[in-house]
Scaffold this active site. Structure first.
Site, PDB file in Angstrom:
ATOM      1  N   PRO A 127       0.803  -1.179   0.020  1.00  0.00           N
ATOM      2  CA  PRO A 127      -0.194   0.022   0.091  1.00  0.00           C
ATOM      3  C   PRO A 127       0.801   1.096  -0.228  1.00  0.00           C
ATOM      4  O   PRO A 127       1.731   1.462   0.938  1.00  0.00           O
ATOM      5  CB  PRO A 127      -0.945  -0.017   1.377  1.00  0.00           C
ATOM      6  N   LEU A 128       0.379   2.231  -0.911  1.00  0.00           N
ATOM      7  CA  LEU A 128       1.271   3.362  -1.211  1.00  0.00           C
ATOM      8  C   LEU A 128       0.470   4.669  -1.123  1.00  0.00           C
ATOM      9  O   LEU A 128      -0.270   4.838  -2.226  1.00  0.00           O
ATOM     10  CB  LEU A 128       2.345   3.116  -2.501  1.00  0.00           C
ATOM     11  N   GLN A 180      -6.868  -1.274   1.080  1.00  0.00           N
ATOM     12  CA  GLN A 180      -6.201  -0.940   2.642  1.00  0.00           C
ATOM     13  C   GLN A 180      -7.400   0.066   3.285  1.00  0.00           C
ATOM     14  O   GLN A 180      -7.529   1.094   2.526  1.00  0.00           O
ATOM     15  CB  GLN A 180      -4.837  -0.546   2.763  1.00  0.00           C
ATOM     16  N   TYR A 232      -1.564   4.571  13.325  1.00  0.00           N
ATOM     17  CA  TYR A 232      -2.827   5.275  13.121  1.00  0.00           C
ATOM     18  C   TYR A 232      -3.790   4.519  14.238  1.00  0.00           C
ATOM     19  O   TYR A 232      -3.360   3.915  15.261  1.00  0.00           O
ATOM     20  CB  TYR A 232      -3.268   4.642  11.580  1.00  0.00           C
ATOM     21  N   ARG A 255      -2.590  -5.700   8.591  1.00  0.00           N
ATOM     22  CA  ARG A 255      -1.220  -5.276   8.607  1.00  0.00           C
ATOM     23  C   ARG A 255      -0.813  -4.811   9.922  1.00  0.00           C
ATOM     24  O   ARG A 255      -1.713  -3.845  10.753  1.00  0.00           O
ATOM     25  CB  ARG A 255      -1.105  -4.171   7.686  1.00  0.00           C
ATOM     26  N   GLY A 314       7.245  -1.706  -1.968  1.00  0.00           N
ATOM     27  CA  GLY A 314       6.670  -0.156  -2.283  1.00  0.00           C
ATOM     28  C   GLY A 314       7.348   0.608  -3.122  1.00  0.00           C
ATOM     29  O   GLY A 314       6.968   0.599  -4.197  1.00  0.00           O
TER      30      GLY A 314
END
Length: 366
Positions: free
Chosen positions: A24-25, A100, A181, A228, A314
């Site tokens: 995920p980017l 995501q 997060y 994740r 990534g």
């Protein structure tokens, strides 16, 4: 004999043609006003559809979770409709894509939230550091601690986002429990100092994540859900007094739910005695994805040594949309333009050359 990276393997409900995962980017290329993906986002993911699995950029589950301009979201019908061409393009190109999902929690800033509200968190403890705002870098604000009823609403926000991901055509979802997060803030005792059943013990601190996972399973089925985690992440002051106990419990509970995969950020540079992957593989029998500045050779070793089933890349995928082909041919790699990682339009996003384009420009020899 083919490289382990290029061997097919099962991941939950999917059969992947290789073990090369696109990490995920967050590239901040969605619409600034309504956070819907723009046409360039469709092109970006379509270009990279040869990955065994694409995991999309972290996508906001509610208007309360707002990051830099251009970040994407999936909490309303217009956003769902805007994601549909993205998933269709990936599928038409033969690819597979999970979305995501995340909530910033205390890492949001009031200037970007509806009504300039305070960000929320398990406890009123600010992240360490500064956050970019329209007025420049500002210290992370002290967040507002969520009540128990408000926690239930955030769990429901995730569940509705999972439902929206399914409506948009994603093959599954990855619950972002990493990188400091909101979910990570609940997991770790440095940021979670609650005295109710969402704080204190490892079991209580993991409750928020597991309730979100249960909601996702109810929507899409366990075989289309991944999680994740980032036990080694400490950039914003987040910490835990006993990460082995914490993440061992998480792994056991995710195994009991038979989700598709566990995505562990554990760079190859982590000293062997500090790695958690061996312990987590004993407890979680689903697919394990490793991520963290791997290159082709270190990723291949990780799979050959049984440390992982898949490896996520990534930065290499940013600059090399055809990374799978380049790995297969041991070809040279494009260099990434870091200045365009999080700002701008097509440049540094969908204009990196493919290997075939470079070769077609080579002069003919006599």
């Amino acid at each position: 004999m083919s490289s382990p990276l290029h061997q097919s393997a099962a991941l939950g409900a999917l059969s992947l043609p290789n073990r090369i995962i696109m990490a995920p980017l967050g590239r901040a290329r969605s619409d600034h006003d309504n956070r819907q993906p723009l046409p360039r986002v469709r092109t970006y993911y379509e270009q990279r559809a040869s990955a065994g699995l694409i995991i999309s950029e972290a996508t906001h589950v509610s208007a309360e979770s707002v990051s830099r301009p251009g970040g994407s979201a999936i909490h309303d019908d217009a956003q769902v409709e805007a994601w549909k061409p993205v998933t269709k393009a990936v599928h038409d190109a033969g690819g597979r894509i999970f979305q995501q999902l995340f909530h910033l929690g205390r890492k949001a800033h009031s200037s970007r939230l509806p009504g300039n509200a305070l960000p929320v968190a398990p406890s009123a403890i600010a992240a360490v550091g500064e956050v970019p705002t329209a007025d420049g870098l500002q210290p992370f604000p002290v967040p507002r601690a969520l009540s128990r009823d408000e926690i239930a609403q955030r769990v429901n926000d995730f569940r509705l986002a999972v439902r929206n991901s399914g409506r948009a055509g994603f093959d599954g979802v990855e619950i972002h429990g990493a990188n400091g997060y909101l979910i990570d803030q609940f997991l770790r005792d440095g940021s979670n100092q609650r005295d109710d059943d969402y704080g204190g013990s490892v079991e209580n601190r993991a409750r928020f994540l597991l309730e979100i996972v249960d909601g996702a399973i109810a929507e899409l089925g366990a075989a289309r859900v991944g999680v994740r985690i980032s036990p080694h992440f400490a950039v914003d002051g987040i910490s835990d007094s006993d990460p082995v106990a914490l993440y061992s419990h998480v792994a056991r509970e995710l195994q009991a739910r038979a989700i598709a995969y566990l995505h562990l950020i554990e760079p190859d540079a982590i000293a062997p005695q500090k790695r958690l992957a061996p312990r987590l593989r004993e407890l979680f029998k689903g697919a394990l994805i490793l991520a963290g500045e791997f290159d082709q050779d270190s990723a291949q070793r990780a799979i050959e040594q049984g440390r992982a089933d898949f490896v996520a890349f990534g930065r290499l995928f940013i600059a090399n949309p055809d990374l799978v082909a380049r790995f297969r041919q041991r070809a040279a790699l494009n260099s990434a333009d870091e200045a365009s990682f999080y700002v701008g339009g097509d440049q540094g996003y969908i204009d990196y050359p493919f290997l075939q384009d470079l070769r077609s420009k080579q002069p003919l020899t006599a």
